[in-house]
Design a protein around this motif. Structure first.
Motif, PDB file in Angstrom:
ATOM      1  N   GLN A  80      30.828 -10.830  51.653  1.00 33.89           N
ATOM      2  CA  GLN A  80      30.930  -9.377  51.514  1.00 33.89           C
ATOM      3  C   GLN A  80      30.078  -8.629  52.545  1.00 33.89           C
ATOM      4  O   GLN A  80      30.251  -7.438  52.743  1.00 33.89           O
ATOM      5  N   LEU A  81      29.181  -9.337  53.226  1.00 32.86           N
ATOM      6  CA  LEU A  81      28.312  -8.716  54.241  1.00 32.86           C
ATOM      7  C   LEU A  81      28.750  -9.046  55.663  1.00 32.86           C
ATOM      8  O   LEU A  81      28.030  -8.764  56.624  1.00 32.86           O
ATOM      9  N   SER A  82      29.917  -9.643  55.808  1.00 27.75           N
ATOM     10  CA  SER A  82      30.333 -10.163  57.116  1.00 27.75           C
ATOM     11  C   SER A  82      30.454  -9.101  58.201  1.00 27.75           C
ATOM     12  O   SER A  82      30.346  -9.418  59.380  1.00 27.75           O
ATOM     13  N   HIS A  83      30.647  -7.831  57.836  1.00 29.31           N
ATOM     14  CA  HIS A  83      30.778  -6.776  58.849  1.00 29.31           C
ATOM     15  C   HIS A  83      29.491  -5.952  58.985  1.00 29.31           C
ATOM     16  O   HIS A  83      29.500  -4.873  59.571  1.00 29.31           O
ATOM     17  N   THR A  84      28.403  -6.502  58.474  1.00 26.41           N
ATOM     18  CA  THR A  84      27.095  -5.851  58.528  1.00 26.41           C
ATOM     19  C   THR A  84      26.317  -6.365  59.732  1.00 26.41           C
ATOM     20  O   THR A  84      26.403  -7.530  60.093  1.00 26.41           O
ATOM     21  N   ARG A  85      25.532  -5.503  60.340  1.00 27.64           N
ATOM     22  CA  ARG A  85      24.675  -5.898  61.457  1.00 27.64           C
ATOM     23  C   ARG A  85      23.391  -6.521  60.896  1.00 27.64           C
ATOM     24  O   ARG A  85      22.937  -6.166  59.808  1.00 27.64           O
ATOM     25  N   PRO A  86      22.799  -7.463  61.631  1.00 27.51           N
ATOM     26  CA  PRO A  86      21.624  -8.197  61.137  1.00 27.51           C
ATOM     27  C   PRO A  86      20.466  -7.328  60.649  1.00 27.51           C
ATOM     28  O   PRO A  86      19.816  -7.665  59.659  1.00 27.51           O
ATOM     29  N   LEU A  87      20.211  -6.211  61.306  1.00 25.40           N
ATOM     30  CA  LEU A  87      19.085  -5.373  60.900  1.00 25.40           C
ATOM     31  C   LEU A  87      19.303  -4.704  59.547  1.00 25.40           C
ATOM     32  O   LEU A  87      18.363  -4.198  58.946  1.00 25.40           O
ATOM     33  N   GLN A  88      20.547  -4.708  59.065  1.00 30.39           N
ATOM     34  CA  GLN A  88      20.859  -4.147  57.754  1.00 30.39           C
ATOM     35  C   GLN A  88      20.791  -5.205  56.653  1.00 30.39           C
ATOM     36  O   GLN A  88      20.955  -4.892  55.487  1.00 30.39           O
ATOM     37  N   LEU A  89      20.557  -6.462  57.027  1.00 31.66           N
ATOM     38  CA  LEU A  89      20.475  -7.561  56.067  1.00 31.66           C
ATOM     39  C   LEU A  89      19.027  -7.783  55.660  1.00 31.66           C
ATOM     40  O   LEU A  89      18.106  -7.543  56.434  1.00 31.66           O
ATOM     41  N   SER A  90      18.837  -8.291  54.457  1.00 31.44           N
ATOM     42  CA  SER A  90      17.485  -8.665  54.025  1.00 31.44           C
ATOM     43  C   SER A  90      17.055  -9.918  54.788  1.00 31.44           C
ATOM     44  O   SER A  90      17.877 -10.597  55.410  1.00 31.44           O
ATOM     45  N   GLY A  91      15.775 -10.231  54.718  1.00 30.97           N
ATOM     46  CA  GLY A  91      15.271 -11.432  55.383  1.00 30.97           C
ATOM     47  C   GLY A  91      15.950 -12.694  54.879  1.00 30.97           C
ATOM     48  O   GLY A  91      16.306 -13.584  55.660  1.00 30.97           O
ATOM     49  N   GLY A  92      16.169 -12.785  53.576  1.00 30.14           N
ATOM     50  CA  GLY A  92      16.849 -13.951  53.003  1.00 30.14           C
ATOM     51  C   GLY A  92      18.287 -14.064  53.461  1.00 30.14           C
ATOM     52  O   GLY A  92      18.779 -15.162  53.733  1.00 30.14           O
ATOM     53  N   GLN A  93      18.973 -12.928  53.561  1.00 32.13           N
ATOM     54  CA  GLN A  93      20.358 -12.939  54.040  1.00 32.13           C
ATOM     55  C   GLN A  93      20.413 -13.359  55.509  1.00 32.13           C
ATOM     56  O   GLN A  93      21.305 -14.109  55.911  1.00 32.13           O
ATOM     57  N   GLN A  94      19.449 -12.908  56.292  1.00 34.09           N
ATOM     58  CA  GLN A  94      19.398 -13.317  57.698  1.00 34.09           C
ATOM     59  C   GLN A  94      19.152 -14.820  57.813  1.00 34.09           C
ATOM     60  O   GLN A  94      19.753 -15.485  58.661  1.00 34.09           O
ATOM     61  N   GLN A  95      18.298 -15.369  56.966  1.00 33.21           N
ATOM     62  CA  GLN A  95      18.013 -16.809  56.993  1.00 33.21           C
ATOM     63  C   GLN A  95      19.254 -17.609  56.593  1.00 33.21           C
ATOM     64  O   GLN A  95      19.553 -18.638  57.191  1.00 33.21           O
ATOM     65  N   ARG A  96      19.967 -17.134  55.580  1.00 32.05           N
ATOM     66  CA  ARG A  96      21.203 -17.828  55.188  1.00 32.05           C
ATOM     67  C   ARG A  96      22.232 -17.754  56.309  1.00 32.05           C
ATOM     68  O   ARG A  96      22.958 -18.723  56.559  1.00 32.05           O
TER      69      ARG A  96
END
Length: 121
Positions: A83-99
């Motif tokens: 569901q976050l596939s069209h989100t830019r990395p800076l809009q993701l949480s740290g855990g989402q970026q790690q995943r």
């Protein structure tokens, strides 16, 4: 340093690195296989995603040209990132970026997965 040597990002002074019966580095025989030829997935402590690309574009960047995108979609589902596939990395949480960084490493279907404290954040 050891993980970087296995991945081919650093060259040992001496020694042997062999995985699955294949020699990647041998100082005696002067063998040093290039990093991009080693079937290694590497997840660093920092996710290092391209900030100007969406999550999906970051992952497609790592996807081999001949690969089927089915694996990528499956990994997005398994990690809860679809569901976050069209989100830019800076809009993701740290855990989402790690995943995302983990998916990026796994999408290449590496023989060996190296983890350098990827979940310490």
């Amino acid at each position: 340093s050891v993980l970087r040597m296995i991945a081919g990002l650093m060259q040992p002074d001496t020694g042997l690195i062999a995985v699955g019966g294949e020699t990647w580095f041998d100082s005696r025989q002067k063998i040093n296989q290039k990093p991009w030829k080693r079937p290694v997935g590497f997840v660093f402590q920092e996710p290092s995603l391209f900030p100007h690309l969406t999550l999906l574009e970051n992952l497609r960047f790592a996807l081999p040209k001949t690969a089927n995108e089915t694996l990528l979609q499956d990994l997005l589902d398994r990690t809860g990132l679809r569901q976050l596939s069209h989100t830019r990395p800076l809009q993701l949480s740290g855990g989402q970026q790690q995943r995302a960084a983990l998916v990026r490493a796994l999408v290449r279907q590496p023989l060996l997965l190296l983890l350098d404290e990827p979940f310490s954040a």
